[in-house]
Write an enzyme that holds these catalytic residues in place. Sequence first.
Site, PDB file in Angstrom:
ATOM      1  N   HIS A  71       0.825  -1.213   0.000  1.00 21.85           N
ATOM      2  CA  HIS A  71       0.000   0.000   0.000  1.00 21.85           C
ATOM      3  C   HIS A  71       0.860   1.265   0.000  1.00 21.85           C
ATOM      4  O   HIS A  71       0.413   2.311  -0.474  1.00 21.85           O
ATOM      5  CB  HIS A  71      -0.949  -0.009   1.204  1.00 21.85           C
ATOM      6  CG  HIS A  71      -2.162  -0.861   0.984  1.00 21.85           C
ATOM      7  ND1 HIS A  71      -3.439  -0.373   1.076  1.00 21.85           N
ATOM      8  CD2 HIS A  71      -2.274  -2.165   0.638  1.00 21.85           C
ATOM      9  CE1 HIS A  71      -4.308  -1.349   0.819  1.00 21.85           C
ATOM     10  NE2 HIS A  71      -3.610  -2.441   0.562  1.00 21.85           N
ATOM     11  N   GLU A  92      -2.828   9.138   3.502  1.00 16.99           N
ATOM     12  CA  GLU A  92      -3.122   7.856   2.851  1.00 16.99           C
ATOM     13  C   GLU A  92      -3.819   6.881   3.800  1.00 16.99           C
ATOM     14  O   GLU A  92      -4.751   6.177   3.413  1.00 16.99           O
ATOM     15  CB  GLU A  92      -1.832   7.228   2.321  1.00 16.99           C
ATOM     16  CG  GLU A  92      -1.207   7.954   1.154  1.00 16.99           C
ATOM     17  CD  GLU A  92       0.159   7.399   0.787  1.00 16.99           C
ATOM     18  OE1 GLU A  92       0.379   6.181   0.960  1.00 16.99           O
ATOM     19  OE2 GLU A  92       1.016   8.179   0.332  1.00 16.99           O
TER      20      GLU A  92
END
Length: 331
Positions: A71, A92
């Site tokens: 990720h 994020e």
Amino acid sequence: MATRKLFSVLFLQFMFVVLLVLDPANAHKELKVGFYEKSCPEAEAIVKKVMVEILSKAPTLAAPLIRLHFHDCFVRGCDGSVLLDSSTKQAEKDFASNLSLRGFQIIDRVKSALEKACPGVVSCADILAIVARDAAATIKGPSWEVETGRKDGRVSSITEASDNLPPPYANITLLIRIFQGKGLSIKDLVVLSGAHTVGTSHCHSFDYRLYNFTGKLGTTDPKLDPNYIKRLKSKCNKLGDETTLAEMDPGSFKTFDASYYTLVAKRMGLFESDAALLNNTKTKSYVKLQAATGGSTFFDDFGVSMVNMGRIGVLTGKAGEIRKQCSKVNK
């Protein structure tokens, strides 16, 4: 003559740095195995020691730690931006698909150990890469040589996470486009999908395949094995369950192996993105090969693809920084 030669050498070195800054696609060439050999020779040993201690007590953390690296790399490149906090919840980690990320405290623990041994030397981005390798290896999975030398980024954007992370409902066309957009191959796509051999997922990430596939309540995904649907419904007994967890690789979700491909071949991949691997000649061929051979090349392939992924959009040299705390940019 000597002065002119020295000037030429310095000029070439300067231009190389400039080109790296202007052409970040080449920044990964600055990465190398053993980057900290002189500046922090015990760096990888320190990481491994912490990982063995933690995973011996909590092996289910291995999958989330591998996922953290993935990720991170798919948003702004492998720059540690997934670790940054935001007072306005716009980082994020605040994106919906990232709310289930775990292991941040483990990264902090590793960082503390490294800062004690070698202050201001090892980046958080490199920690993510080394931790991912050690997480896989510690649960009987593959091991590989990790290239290091990344710097940490200073920006983390919830919007960029939304725009760059492959969703669990992605079809094969979208998956290939996302991966190729990161400089990864179709083989990297099918190999890295194999990380779903470990870990769990919240029901709400896939339960539409069980209860609402066409947008009409009661419809199921025809690409999913009917008996597997029944098993999943017994676990996820309602649409929109945000708390219940299901194993991504039933029976061996704590062990890194190739059984994921056997499940996908039998139409028992948990996500649509898993099932999608049967809709492309190259990815289907790889799935069938690993299912038939018990993962004959999977471990070696996984190491290669993780190195490839670890090169995405890296910051090196003068770019970025070495964060003192992984959750905060330096002041």
